[in-house]
Motif scaffolding. Structure first.
Motif, PDB file in Angstrom:
ATOM      1  N   ASP A 174       0.877  -0.986  -0.032  1.00 40.08           N
ATOM      2  CA  ASP A 174      -0.089  -0.053   0.038  1.00 40.08           C
ATOM      3  C   ASP A 174       0.851   1.421  -0.101  1.00 40.08           C
ATOM      4  OD1 ASP A 174      -2.346  -1.625   0.101  1.00 40.08           O
ATOM      5  OD2 ASP A 174      -2.486  -1.928   2.188  1.00 40.08           O
ATOM      6  N   LEU A 175       2.167   1.456  -0.619  1.00 41.38           N
ATOM      7  CA  LEU A 175       2.578   2.240  -0.828  1.00 41.38           C
ATOM      8  C   LEU A 175       2.478   2.926  -2.094  1.00 41.38           C
ATOM      9  CD1 LEU A 175       6.351   1.052   0.215  1.00 41.38           C
ATOM     10  CD2 LEU A 175       4.513   2.476   1.566  1.00 41.38           C
ATOM     11  N   ARG A 176       2.386   4.361  -2.210  1.00 43.91           N
ATOM     12  CA  ARG A 176       2.522   5.024  -3.590  1.00 43.91           C
ATOM     13  C   ARG A 176       3.401   6.233  -3.758  1.00 43.91           C
ATOM     14  NH1 ARG A 176      -4.067   6.239  -3.157  1.00 43.91           N
ATOM     15  NH2 ARG A 176      -4.984   4.262  -2.475  1.00 43.91           N
ATOM     16  N   GLY A 177       3.381   6.773  -5.048  1.00 44.38           N
ATOM     17  CA  GLY A 177       4.131   7.946  -5.110  1.00 44.38           C
ATOM     18  C   GLY A 177       5.625   7.550  -4.903  1.00 44.38           C
ATOM     19  N   ASP A 178       6.193   8.687  -4.217  1.00 43.49           N
ATOM     20  CA  ASP A 178       7.398   8.850  -3.959  1.00 43.49           C
ATOM     21  C   ASP A 178       7.894   7.568  -2.786  1.00 43.49           C
ATOM     22  OD1 ASP A 178       7.845  11.001  -5.106  1.00 43.49           O
ATOM     23  OD2 ASP A 178       7.438  12.307  -3.877  1.00 43.49           O
ATOM     24  N   ASP A 179       6.866   7.365  -1.998  1.00 44.45           N
ATOM     25  CA  ASP A 179       7.208   6.189  -1.069  1.00 44.45           C
ATOM     26  C   ASP A 179       7.401   4.934  -1.669  1.00 44.45           C
ATOM     27  OD1 ASP A 179       6.796   8.009   1.251  1.00 44.45           O
ATOM     28  OD2 ASP A 179       4.569   7.685   1.415  1.00 44.45           O
TER      29      ASP A 179
END
Length: 373
Positions: free
Chosen positions: A356-361
């Motif tokens: 459940d990480l998105r974008g920069d993470d």
């Protein structure tokens, strides 16, 4: 004399039976007509749905019912003829009294039994949290429209604090009441809301008494935890096989790289489509270093064209599969997907290392795993 003694003994036993009512309910419903039915329901262990088990009638706005003592506490409900909704309570071997407000069943009062005291403390807490969060989000909306970034940041911090305090409160209930039916209800809420990692919830569940764990809800939670732990961080990602846009079959094992992202999305999902450009950038950045992505689409039956069109429009160059079964997609069910977009990050051995990480993470995590940070 012997006859008198026998009669007195019988009378004493009879009186004792009358006093030991165990699971006994009574209550009042002001301003409701005589003869209206009062129904008692409980959660059925086989169907996990409410089932009526007894009934009585209102007389002079009051009712009472002596019920069979439950072997274990159970979630129960009072329903009233002609009224929508119900009054929730926990069946236990105590005398339980209700003050029912027919125009607002949710505000009815329930007294009697330690389980019900704890239940209504918990429900009161949930009500307060919901009111605080709802009020805060309304104020956030106003602050956003007014472009007041300072106030918006403060309100966001306040909401985070409210949610953190809610988590602490729930964990405290479970820890301090290991033999309470309410604790299993709290764990059920935690699992449903995903407010704690599955391994932490399992640890709390394992600390409950055997009696509580063996209730219908407890058995269901045990099954759900087993399924959740199969896709928890630290677990080996379950393999799957599903159709590609060309109609071939592709397995996760075949699509694996040094780092693999399983991306759950759909053509109809706007947040997924917004996130896609971020994942494209990350993929192009790390594909030569061993990053592999496999998209699992939850598109609807009969909408294969929309799925393929979305892949083309968003320029998704990685592996794609879909059973075109919407939320009933077997891969989504295997991975316990309840909302999209959702992503699982796997290491070279296929172990889930993040989710459940998105974008920069997500980009930073992949860089870290590929030693590119």
């Amino acid at each position: 004399m012997r006859k008198i003694i026998v009669m007195l003994a019988v009378a004493t036993v009879f009186a004792s039976c009358q006093e030991d009512k165990g699971y006994f309910i009574s209550g009042s419903v002001p301003d409701m007509e005589n003869g209206k039915m009062v129904y008692v329901s409980e959660i059925d262990e086989n169907t996990n749905r409410p089932k009526r088990i007894d009934s009585t009638t209102l007389e002079d706005g009051e009712f009472e019912l002596d019920l069979e003592d439950p072997e274990t506490p159970n979630l129960s409900f009072l329903e009233f003829e002609g009224l929508q909704g119900n009054v929730i309570y926990i069946a236990e071997n105590e005398k339980i009294n209700f003050k029912v407000y027919k125009d607002s069943l949710r505000t009815s009062e329930v007294n009697g039994g330690k389980e019900n005291r704890l239940l209504y403390d918990y429900l009161g807490h949930l009500k307060n949290v919901n009111e605080e969060v709802t009020k805060g989000r309304s104020e956030m909306q106003s602050a956003f429209q007014e472009q007041d970034s300072t106030k918006l940041a403060t309100l966001q911090e306040t909401e985070t604090e409210i949610i953190d305090n809610d988590k602490v409160y729930k964990k405290k209930i479970v820890k301090e009441n290991p033999d309470s039916f309410v604790s299993i209800m709290v764990i059920s809420d935690m699992l449903r809301m995903k407010s704690y990692p599955a391994n932490e919830i399992k640890e709390m569940f394992d600390g409950l008494s055997e009696e509580v764990k063996n209730t219908a809800i407890g058995k269901q939670i045990a099954q759900n935890l087993e399924k959740e732990n199969k896709v928890a961080v630290g677990s080996k990602a379950p393999n799957f096989t599903a159709p590609t846009p060309d109609g071939d079959e592709l397995s996760l094992k075949e699509a694996m790289g040094k780092v693999t992202v399983i991306d759950f999305w759909a053509a109809w999902c706007k947040p997924c489509r917004v996130e896609n450009p971020n994942l494209v950038r990350t993929y192009n950045k790390y594909k030569d270093d061993g990053l592999s992505v496999i998209g699992v689409s939850l598109d609807r039956p009969g909408q294969k064209d929309r799925w393929i069109q979305a892949i083309e429009e968003d320029g998704l160059p990685w592996h794609q599969v879909s059973n075109l079964k919407f939320w009933q997609d077997p891969v989504a069910q295997l991975y316990r997907i309840q909302a999209i977009p959702a992503a699982f990050v796997l290491d070279e051995k296929g172990t889930i290392v993040a989710r459940d990480l998105r974008g920069d993470d997500l980009d930073n995590k992949i860089g870290e795993l590929l030693n590119k940070g």
